[in-house]
Design an enzyme around this catalytic site. Structure first.
Site, PDB file in Angstrom:
ATOM      1  N   HIS A 163      37.612  62.642  59.596  1.00  0.00           N
ATOM      2  CA  HIS A 163      37.994  63.952  59.087  1.00  0.00           C
ATOM      3  C   HIS A 163      36.778  64.853  58.873  1.00  0.00           C
ATOM      4  CE1 HIS A 163      42.025  62.483  58.526  1.00  0.00           C
ATOM      5  NE2 HIS A 163      41.623  61.528  57.707  1.00  0.00           N
ATOM      6  N   THR A 210      29.248  22.161  65.917  1.00  0.00           N
ATOM      7  CA  THR A 210      29.048  23.579  66.248  1.00  0.00           C
ATOM      8  C   THR A 210      27.608  23.839  66.672  1.00  0.00           C
ATOM      9  OG1 THR A 210      28.536  24.266  63.968  1.00  0.00           O
ATOM     10  CG2 THR A 210      30.856  24.214  64.623  1.00  0.00           C
ATOM     11  N   ASP A 211      26.674  23.022  66.204  1.00  0.00           N
ATOM     12  CA  ASP A 211      25.292  23.159  66.659  1.00  0.00           C
ATOM     13  C   ASP A 211      25.181  22.885  68.153  1.00  0.00           C
ATOM     14  OD1 ASP A 211      22.410  23.531  65.731  1.00  0.00           O
ATOM     15  OD2 ASP A 211      22.279  21.611  66.785  1.00  0.00           O
ATOM     16  N   PHE A 264      47.321  70.268  64.217  1.00  0.00           N
ATOM     17  CA  PHE A 264      48.148  69.306  63.503  1.00  0.00           C
ATOM     18  C   PHE A 264      49.067  70.071  62.555  1.00  0.00           C
ATOM     19  CE2 PHE A 264      48.825  65.873  60.246  1.00  0.00           C
ATOM     20  CZ  PHE A 264      49.597  65.064  61.077  1.00  0.00           C
ATOM     21  N   ASN A 324      40.608  58.515  62.262  1.00  0.00           N
ATOM     22  CA  ASN A 324      40.480  59.970  62.269  1.00  0.00           C
ATOM     23  C   ASN A 324      39.295  60.336  61.378  1.00  0.00           C
ATOM     24  OD1 ASN A 324      40.816  62.727  62.351  1.00  0.00           O
ATOM     25  ND2 ASN A 324      43.035  62.641  62.112  1.00  0.00           N
ATOM     26  N   LYS A 381      31.345  28.028  66.611  1.00  0.00           N
ATOM     27  CA  LYS A 381      30.055  28.605  66.221  1.00  0.00           C
ATOM     28  C   LYS A 381      30.136  30.116  66.361  1.00  0.00           C
ATOM     29  CE  LYS A 381      25.911  27.191  64.894  1.00  0.00           C
ATOM     30  NZ  LYS A 381      25.764  26.293  63.712  1.00  0.00           N
ATOM     31  N   GLN A 393      47.732  60.650  67.692  1.00  0.00           N
ATOM     32  CA  GLN A 393      48.634  59.734  68.391  1.00  0.00           C
ATOM     33  C   GLN A 393      48.834  60.160  69.846  1.00  0.00           C
ATOM     34  OE1 GLN A 393      48.999  60.923  65.319  1.00  0.00           O
ATOM     35  NE2 GLN A 393      50.162  59.529  63.988  1.00  0.00           N
ATOM     36  N   ARG A 439      41.264  72.642  64.701  1.00  0.00           N
ATOM     37  CA  ARG A 439      40.514  71.705  63.867  1.00  0.00           C
ATOM     38  C   ARG A 439      39.537  70.908  64.730  1.00  0.00           C
ATOM     39  NH1 ARG A 439      44.158  66.273  62.557  1.00  0.00           N
ATOM     40  NH2 ARG A 439      44.777  65.836  64.709  1.00  0.00           N
TER      41      ARG A 439
END
Length: 286
Positions: A240, A57-58, A152, A238, A12, A212, A169
């Protein structure tokens, strides 16, 4: 050529549970979305339609609500363990029971008044088999941003590379993290908050040359401060931010005005682990 049934499970999904603990005039609120997935000797229902081993599932949904009433609800890990162990105890054909929980936080505004938090979602996934128990905690949607202290450059360039190198950045991400515990007993609330604080602290205090590198710093900080955690898997999109060209208007833009990009985005994923703990299934964080 034979065609056979492969691995399977059923359950469920996304049972919504709100539990109010009425401790006099001071109420306590718990808000979960619970998923149950059971696996075991269930081939007959697939192959012949024999449902004699199938728990509806109920019934799983009803069990969530009944146990919430009978035992109360506190930490998501505690409730997930309670449910998984219940199904393993009561259903003899099972080989594993997996219970996942999304936990939504609420801030107290008064004795019985609350405001829903929106900054992130706490997650839990507990798997109980006949041989072992595995507890995985996590967080999703934890948005972090540094306006500087991120570079970077020095990356691979080929004929299709247009990205300029940068030494200043914005670095932003929405953390999706899962961490596997060494055992099935812990102060779950303190452990969760400690892991989130460690990731946040590492993000804030790491001068980043790549996302990273930041991922590794975040995972390392979690494991260094939380001895109950065996390993952590992080997925860091990321988010941006692109510098707006204001020169057509006769204006300079010294890293002040940006467009917040939506998609596509870079996605950095990695697992940080202790080298002295037994490895887990490669899919433990799912």
């Amino acid at each position: 050529m034979a065609i056979v049934l492969g691995p399977n499970r059923y359950g469920k999904a996304e049972t919504r549970l709100v539990r109010v603990h009425r401790d006099g005039d001071m109420h306590r609120l718990v808000d979960f979305t619970v998923g149950v997935a059971l696996a075991g000797d269930l081939a007959a229902t697939h192959l012949t339609g024999d449902n004699s081993g199938v728990l509806p599932t109920d019934t799983m949904k009803n069990t969530v609500y009944a146990l919430a009433k009978q035992h109360g609800v506190d930490e998501p890990e505690t409730f997930a363990l309670l449910l998984a162990r219940h199904f393993m105890k009561t259903q003899g054909r099972l080989t594993s029971a997996r219970v996942s929980v999304e936990s939504f936080g609420w801030d107290r505004l008064g004795p019985h008044s609350f405001r829903r938090r929106g900054e992130h979602t706490r997650t839990t996934a507990v798997t109980v088999t006949r041989e072992a128990t595995q507890v995985v905690s996590g967080v999703t949607g934890l948005v972090l941003l540094n306006t500087t202290a991120s570079e970077f450059h020095g990356f691979v360039k080929d004929r299709y590379t247009t990205l300029p190198e940068t030494t200043d950045r914005i670095l932003a991400t929405a953390v999706d993290a899962r961490w596997r515990h060494l055992g099935d007993e812990a102060d779950w609330g303190r452990s969760f908050q400690g892991a989130v604080d460690a990731m946040t602290g590492a993000f804030v205090n790491t001068y980043s040359y790549s996302l990273q590198q930041t991922l590794m710093a975040m995972g390392t900080m979690v494991l260094a401060g939380r001895p109950e955690i065996a390993e952590i898997r992080l997925a860091l999109p990321n988010k941006h931010h692109y510098l707006v060209d204001l020169s057509p208007f006769g204006l300079d833009n010294d890293n002040e005005v940006f467009i917040a990009g939506d998609r596509p985005y870079g996605l950095i994923e990695g697992t940080v682990t202790r080298d002295d703990v037994p490895p887990a299934d490669a899919q433990w964080y799912l």
